[in-house]
Structure formats: structure tokens, C-alpha cells
Design a protein around this motif. Structure first.
Motif: not given
Length: 125
Positions: A105-112, A114-117, A123-125
Motif C-alpha cells: 500500500v502507498i498512500f497518496k497523501s502524507k496525511q495518511s 501522519y494519522e497513523l503516527f 508526534s511527528w512534528k
């Protein structure tokens, strides 16, 4: 083996390169546990890509797609979150590679990612 060495020397994709290096080390008679530690991969990863190479040669190590795939199923998502919680260090690229290698699986958006984190309380920041 010549094709494999050429593939390693000319490959710029880190995911394909890691697959090829795992196979190369297997054929150089490195113990699987040592390969696992060197490349930071699972034993299943080594076995999967060795078999792919035996069946399809270098073509078996190449990425099968260049786009998005379906989202993770519930159990896959929970397994990924559990995996994240076992890590001492978190890296977005490692998470991307893990999800692709384990679930294709490759997500289109990095947001996906970040949601797993976030679900893993990281925190990914």
C-alpha cells in the motif's frame, strides 16, 4: 548474479535497493539473522524477496506499481500501529517503506501516514 549486481549498482530507489541487497547477502551465505540486523528488515522480508528473485529474477525485485493502493484493512492498520509503538525512533520514510513492503500500500497523501503516527500517540512534528 551478474544481473543482480548490475541492478544494485544502477538502482536509485531505496526500496528496490534494499530488496536486492537482501538477496545478494543471502546468496553470499550471510546468516538471515545477520542480514536482518544489517538492513533492519524482518526475516519474512528476506524470504519474500529471495523467492521473488528466484522466480522472476531482477524483475521480481522491482516495484510493482507507482501509485496508490487501497487503504489498510482494520487488522493491518492495528498491526502497523503496534509496530510503531515498538520503535525507539520514528521516521516517515521507514513507515512508508514498512507499509508498502508488508501490505503493498502507498498512500497518496502524507496525511495518511501522519494519522497513523497520531493513532500510535506519536508526534511527528
Amino acid at each position: 548474479m551478474k544481473d543482480l549486481l548490475q541492478f544494485i549498482q544502477n538502482n536509485l530507489d531505496s526500496r528496490e535497493l534494499k530488496r536486492a541487497l537482501a538477496v545478494k547477502l543471502v546468496f553470499e551465505n550471510y546468516p538471515y539473522d545477520q542480514i536482518r540486523k544489517i538492513l533492519n528488515v524482518s526475516l519474512g522480508f528476506i524470504t519474500k524477496w529471495k523467492q521473488a528473485f528466484i522466480v522472476d529474477g531482477v524483475a521480481g525485485l522491482k516495484l510493482g506499481h507507482k501509485g496508490s493502493e487501497p487503504y489498510l484493512a482494520g487488522e493491518q492498520r492495528q498491526n502497523t500501529i503496534s509496530w510503531l509503538k515498538t520503535k525507539n525512533y520514528w521516521d516517515l520514510e521507514e513507515l512508508e517503506a514498512h507499509i508498502e513492503d508488508e501490505y503493498n500500500v502507498i498512500f497518496k497523501s502524507k496525511q495518511s501516514y501522519y494519522e497513523l503516527f497520531k493513532e500510535a500517540d506519536i508526534s511527528w512534528k
